[in-house]
Design an enzyme around this catalytic site. Structure first.
Site, short mmCIF file in Angstrom:
data_model
loop_
_atom_site.label_atom_id
_atom_site.label_comp_id
_atom_site.label_asym_id
_atom_site.label_seq_id
_atom_site.Cartn_x
_atom_site.Cartn_y
_atom_site.Cartn_z
N GLU A 138 27.65 50.20 -6.72
CA GLU A 138 27.77 51.92 -6.85
C GLU A 138 27.61 51.91 -8.29
OE1 GLU A 138 31.75 50.44 -8.32
OE2 GLU A 138 30.45 50.05 -6.39
N HIS B 286 30.12 45.30 -7.30
CA HIS B 286 30.09 46.76 -7.31
C HIS B 286 28.61 47.31 -7.26
CE1 HIS B 286 34.51 47.90 -8.07
NE2 HIS B 286 34.37 46.30 -8.38
N CYS C 291 34.29 44.95 -3.09
CA CYS C 291 35.20 44.60 -4.05
C CYS C 291 36.43 44.09 -3.31
CB CYS C 291 35.31 45.17 -5.24
SG CYS C 291 36.04 43.96 -6.53
#
Length: 271
Positions: free
Chosen positions: A227, A225, A116
């Site tokens: 994660e 994102h 990001c």
């Protein structure tokens, strides 16, 4: 120097904020957890403290660099952009810390993964520029986080597809031609920096992933994102696994390089 059994050490960038007059340096746990699993590495938080001395210490210790997302945006003067809209949050200490660290890590072959804000930092670090308000540009999606959602996991649900470059690094890592990704960013990449190639693009033409073609080591940035949420899906898991593998290779090279250097010294002395 890393041992043969210790996991690689990955630096994870923190953002600086001030609450009640007290500065703090913060990093969300989700990034640290992804470095551990599925990355297979040991994370250490890097505070936004600029300066060559601390930077050199990090570079001598790290086997990887994970650039996190964050609420702040890169200051426009870093890429010769127009002044920000009033009220835009910036983190000048993080800019001053991480932009030089990114360049130094790439130069030394230390693996870099940007997420990001992190992909935007990579682009700016190598002379690229940013779109400051994607949602105000004709023909582009509103890529911002859903503020009307109270549930954090639902904010990170898939928002749109991306197409991966046919001969790109990201396609080789994930094995995918197309992926569904979340979207939580107001800014995006505009002009690509020196040596940077596009790895993925969204249907409206926004660049969603990049790599550094001239980097001696792993250097990848993604705009979404990967994660979160957990469990991490298969394609995103492969990104962290590839990053972790690159960090392990770097750690092994650091561990064995002094031995090779000593061997050359001894050989030269013998002759």
């Amino acid at each position: 120097m890393p041992s043969a059994t210790s996991p690689p050490l990955v630096g994870v960038s923190a953002s600086r904020g001030v609450e009640s007059g007290r500065p703090s340096h913060r990093c969300a746990e989700k990034y640290l957890q992804a470095v551990v699993d599925p990355g297979g590495c040991a994370p250490v938080v890097l505070p936004a403290l600029p300066g060559p001395q601390i930077r050199e210490t990090w570079l001598n210790a790290l086997d990887g660099l994970l650039l996190t997302g964050g609420a702040a945006n890169v200051e426009p003067h870093q890429y010769r952009g127009e002044p920000s809209v009033e009220g835009t949050l910036h983190d000048p200490r993080r800019d001053a810390t991480m932009l030089p660290v990114i360049r130094a890590c790439v130069e030394r072959g230390i693996p870099v993964l940007g997420i990001c804000l992190g992909i935007q930092e990579i682009n700016v670090a190598f002379g690229g520029s940013l779109h400051q308000c994607l949602h105000e540009s004709d023909g582009l999606f509103d890529h911002r986080m859903r503020r009307d959602e109270d549930d954090q996991t639902r904010r990170y649900r898939p928002a749109h597809s991306i197409d991966l470059a046919p001969d790109g690094v990201l396609r080789k890592i994930t094995g995918a031609n197309r992926m569904l990704v979340n979207s939580l960013h107001a800014q995006g990449l505009d002009r690509l920096g020196s040596g940077i190639r596009m790895e993925a693009v969204s249907p409206d033409g926004v660049i969603e992933a990049i790599s550094l073609v001239s980097a001696p080591g792993f250097a990848l940035g993604v705009q979404w994102h990967p994660e979160w949420p957990r469990p991490i899906d298969e394609h995103n898991q492969r990104i962290f696994e590839a990053f972790g593998a690159a960090a392990r290779a770097h750690a092994e090279a650091r561990r064995t390089q002094p031995e090779r250097d000593r061997a050359r010294v001894f050989t030269s002395a013998a002759t």
